[in-house]
Design a protein around this motif. Sequence first.
Motif, PDB file in Angstrom:
ATOM      1  N   ARG A 127      -9.881   5.490   0.040  1.00  0.00           N
ATOM      2  CA  ARG A 127      -9.624   5.041   1.409  1.00  0.00           C
ATOM      3  C   ARG A 127     -10.646   3.989   1.850  1.00  0.00           C
ATOM      4  NH1 ARG A 127      -7.002   7.573   6.344  1.00  0.00           N
ATOM      5  NH2 ARG A 127      -7.892   6.401   8.063  1.00  0.00           N
TER       6      ARG A 127
ATOM      7  N   LYS B 170      -4.764   2.809  -8.166  1.00  0.00           N
ATOM      8  CA  LYS B 170      -5.247   3.841  -7.243  1.00  0.00           C
ATOM      9  C   LYS B 170      -6.560   3.368  -6.626  1.00  0.00           C
ATOM     10  CE  LYS B 170      -6.122   8.795  -7.014  1.00  0.00           C
ATOM     11  NZ  LYS B 170      -6.097  10.056  -7.756  1.00  0.00           N
TER      12      LYS B 170
ATOM     13  N   TYR C  67       1.122   5.420   0.072  1.00  0.00           N
ATOM     14  CA  TYR C  67       0.385   6.599   0.518  1.00  0.00           C
ATOM     15  C   TYR C  67       1.200   7.813   0.100  1.00  0.00           C
ATOM     16  CZ  TYR C  67      -2.373   9.379   3.921  1.00  0.00           C
ATOM     17  OH  TYR C  67      -3.194  10.294   4.528  1.00  0.00           O
TER      18      TYR C  67
ATOM     19  N   ILE D 119      -9.729   0.380   0.663  1.00  0.00           N
ATOM     20  CA  ILE D 119      -8.424  -0.207   0.998  1.00  0.00           C
ATOM     21  C   ILE D 119      -8.576  -1.550   1.691  1.00  0.00           C
ATOM     22  CG2 ILE D 119      -6.356   0.057   2.425  1.00  0.00           C
ATOM     23  CD1 ILE D 119      -6.513   3.063   1.902  1.00  0.00           C
TER      24      ILE D 119
ATOM     25  N   LEU E 120      -3.881   6.235   9.501  1.00  0.00           N
ATOM     26  CA  LEU E 120      -4.089   5.166   8.520  1.00  0.00           C
ATOM     27  C   LEU E 120      -3.792   3.809   9.141  1.00  0.00           C
ATOM     28  CD1 LEU E 120      -4.615   4.059   5.671  1.00  0.00           C
ATOM     29  CD2 LEU E 120      -2.212   4.549   5.148  1.00  0.00           C
TER      30      LEU E 120
ATOM     31  N   LEU F  86       0.858  -1.180   0.000  1.00  0.00           N
ATOM     32  CA  LEU F  86       0.000   0.000   0.000  1.00  0.00           C
ATOM     33  C   LEU F  86       0.897   1.233   0.000  1.00  0.00           C
ATOM     34  CD1 LEU F  86      -2.750   1.470   0.333  1.00  0.00           C
ATOM     35  CD2 LEU F  86      -2.466   1.190   2.803  1.00  0.00           C
TER      36      LEU F  86
ATOM     37  N   TYR G 148      -3.984   6.903  -2.391  1.00  0.00           N
ATOM     38  CA  TYR G 148      -3.626   5.548  -1.966  1.00  0.00           C
ATOM     39  C   TYR G 148      -3.504   4.665  -3.200  1.00  0.00           C
ATOM     40  CZ  TYR G 148      -5.474   7.277   2.471  1.00  0.00           C
ATOM     41  OH  TYR G 148      -5.718   8.019   3.600  1.00  0.00           O
TER      42      TYR G 148
END
Length: 137
Positions: A81, A78, A66, A84, A116, A64, A72
């Motif tokens: 959030r 892409k 950031y 994810i 996160l 992942l 993200y």
Amino acid sequence: MAFDIGNKKGAISDINVTPFVDVMLVLLVIFMITAPLMLNGIKLDLPKTKEVNPISLTTTQVVLSYTSSGDYYIGETKVLRGEIVSEVKSLFTKNKTDTLFLRADFGMKYGDVANLMSHLKREGILKVALVTEIEKK
């Protein structure tokens, strides 16, 4: 094409595999060189640390990224959030792993990265490894 093989005349039915092996070796070298480069498609300025546990990212690991702009990426895709956790869990199942490798840009605020990570742990992603670059001496 007919050849005289002893007392028999006929075509040679054996396949010459040498060109095939040559092509396969060239392809193998190309994939060995380009595979590590595919994981670094997202340009990040990673924090620098002294080498502790070297990590070589592979395509089977869940990575992942950031970015400093707040985007993200899972691999090079892409994601939002809210997507994810579901994406990471599906990749965990597919790749038979339970560790998420988090690449966060050096310019990110500490609180944003901690937020996160807290979100990920609350959602059941318990093993999160931070990826850094090795500090040059």
